[in-house]
Design an enzyme around this catalytic site. Structure first.
Site, PDB file in Angstrom:
ATOM      1  N   ASN A 100       1.458   3.213   2.381  1.00 46.86           N
ATOM      2  CA  ASN A 100       1.184   2.484   1.171  1.00 46.86           C
ATOM      3  C   ASN A 100       1.815   3.441   0.011  1.00 46.86           C
ATOM      4  OD1 ASN A 100      -2.047   1.160   1.671  1.00 46.86           O
ATOM      5  ND2 ASN A 100      -0.050   0.217   1.662  1.00 46.86           N
ATOM      6  N   ASP A 148      -7.349  -6.522   2.625  1.00 47.45           N
ATOM      7  CA  ASP A 148      -5.900  -6.839   2.129  1.00 47.45           C
ATOM      8  C   ASP A 148      -5.875  -8.330   1.603  1.00 47.45           C
ATOM      9  OD1 ASP A 148      -3.023  -6.674   2.177  1.00 47.45           O
ATOM     10  OD2 ASP A 148      -2.942  -7.648   4.281  1.00 47.45           O
TER      11      ASP A 148
END
Ligand code: IPE
Ligand code: IPE
Ligand code: MG
Length: 241
Positions: free
Chosen positions: A67, A19
């Site tokens: 996502n 991330d």
């Protein structure tokens, strides 16, 4: 070359929530995709650090079932990055004896990408070195729901007796059925959450949440985290002396 490191007590399966690509790009005044490209380039270094450190399984979170909520530009850019990445890295994986697998819900991915994923799995099917699993359109809840559906079908078809369903049954239906549970889950970028990653499998994993943004992740950081793991005591609910 780095000296060979003592691997006793290290994690056998490491999973990484990669991330921070967007923030890394923003800090440089660049578009988010610039960060995703920089992030993709970090993977090889981590993969090649595994054999010397006793890590047999590396699982990386590349794209979650959530996502898709991002802009069309970012999603399309990521899909194109995945296609290019797999195409470009396939030979290197074979050369490094890396067995590649994908987990996640495939039907929603485009046909060209799915074909490349199949090809990478086939081409590396004979590789006996590290097991690299790429989570692409993966969500832990989605995986459990899909597994449950398949399990229910087996019950309906008379292939599975509901009375035989126990703790060993569901994992056989999960995308990860050939993998051991992760021992260590690393998340970069300072967020202390698991964002739907390997929910069932990580029940007793050790976690490392670090501030480094994924494109800044290095072999040295990885090795340090593996060493920290060695110092931890995993109790699995029991009491140790
Ligand atoms: C991780 O980086 C990559 C994906 C989720 C595809 P992010 O894109 O989430 O980066 P941040 O969290 O916005 O910095
Ligand atoms: C998790 O990161 C998914 C991947 C790294 C692929 P996100 O950036 O999507 O997670 P949240 O939205 O911050 O929880
Ligand atoms: Mg993020």
């Amino acid at each position: 070359m780095a000296a060979k490191t003592d691997t006793t007590g290290g994690p056998r399966h490491v999973a990484i929530i990669m991330d921070g690509n967007g923030r890394w790009a923003r800090a440089r005044g660049r578009p988010r995709l610039f960060g995703h490209h920089a992030g993709a380039r970090r993977v090889r270094e981590v993969v090649s650090a595994c054999p010397g450190m006793g890590v047999d399984y590396l699982t990386i979170f590349a794209f979650s079932t959530e996502n898709w909520k991002r802009t069309q530009t970012e999603v399309a850019g990521l899909m194109s990055l995945f296609r290019r990445y797999i195409y470009k890295e396939m030979q290197a994986f074979v050369a490094e004896n890396v067995r590649v697998r994908f987990i996640g819900d495939r039907p929603r991915l485009d046909e060209k990408l799915r074909a490349l994923m199949d090809e990478a799995e086939q081409m590396t099917g004979h590789c006996t070195g590290i097991n690299l699993t790429i989570a692409l359109n993966y969500g832990g809840r989605d995986e459990v729901a899909r597994a449950t559906k398949r399990l229910a079908r087996d019950v309906a078809a008379g292939r599975l007796d509901p009375e035989d369903v126990d703790l060993e049954t569901l994992p056989r239906y999960l995308d990860t059925h050939v993998l051991p549970d992760p021992d260590l889950v690393i998340r970069t970028s300072g967020e202390a959450r698991i964002s739907n990653f390997l929910l069932w499998q990580s029940a007793y994993a050790e976690y490392e949440f670090i501030d480094t943004l994924w494109p800044d992740f290095t072999r040295e950081i990885f090795v340090d985290l593996l060493r920290n793991y060695g110092a931890r005591e995993r109790r699995f609910g029991a009491v140790t002396a």
